[in-house]
Design a protein around this motif. Structure first.
Motif: not given
Length: 179
Positions: A100-126
């Motif tokens: 599984t791919v466990r990367t999270v992006f927070v992208i604002d309404p202007k389509k700007i990347i504000r956060l990236t968090v990459s989790y290992p495959a065996q770890v769920g996202r919070s």
């Protein structure tokens, strides 16, 4: 595959077209909301998921997942967003099954990347942490403030964590070191 773009905080999130559990979408035009709908909706946030599996496998999971998933079996979107594990760029296990791919992006309404968090495959996202980050980003955008580690919306952590702190400047506070 061609080399993926260097995505950094502040980059414009790349657009793509993909098959999803709700039909074909163009990412920049996407307007659907997912699991924890109320929590994200009250913040004006939309959630989208990406699976490194084919769309047919999503149909099997549909009773268990309520989020909006994009099929990415050929890994074009995972590559575009630089979400693949550097140790094994093919991102498959010993049996050839995709992780599984466990990367999270927070992208604002202007389509700007504000956060990236990459989790290992065996770890769920919070999702609690993602909501905390969204709250902090929105607060900072509106009031030009920053928040400390473990900040939660509505809490006065300065008084809770450091009773009797001294405010020298709006951004500079000190406290006596604990014994």
């Amino acid at each position: 595959m061609a080399e993926s773009p260097r995505l950094r905080l502040g980059s414009i999130a790349p657009d793509f077209e993909a098959q999803t559990t709700k039909g074909t979408i163009k990412f920049h035009e996407w307007l659907e909301v997912a699991r924890r709908h109320a929590d994200f909706q009250k913040r004006g946030v939309k959630v989208i998921g990406l699976s490194a599996n084919g769309l047919e496998s999503h149909e099997k999971w549909i009773a268990d997942i309520n989020d909006f998933d994009i099929a990415d079996a050929d890994r074009k979107i995972s590559h575009l967003y630089d979400m693949l594990d550097a140790v094994d760029i093919t991102n498959v296990d010993a049996k050839g099954q995709p992780f599984t791919v466990r990367t999270v992006f927070v992208i604002d309404p202007k389509k700007i990347i504000r956060l990236t968090v990459s989790y290992p495959a065996q770890v769920g996202r919070s999702f609690d942490e993602i909501l905390r980050v969204v709250d902090s980003l929105q607060l900072g955008d509106k009031h030009k403030v920053t928040t400390p580690v473990n900040w939660k919306n509505g809490e006065d952590q300065a008084n809770t964590l450091f009773p009797g702190y001294v405010k020298h400047l709006p951004y500079l506070r000190t406290t006596t070191a604990p014994a």
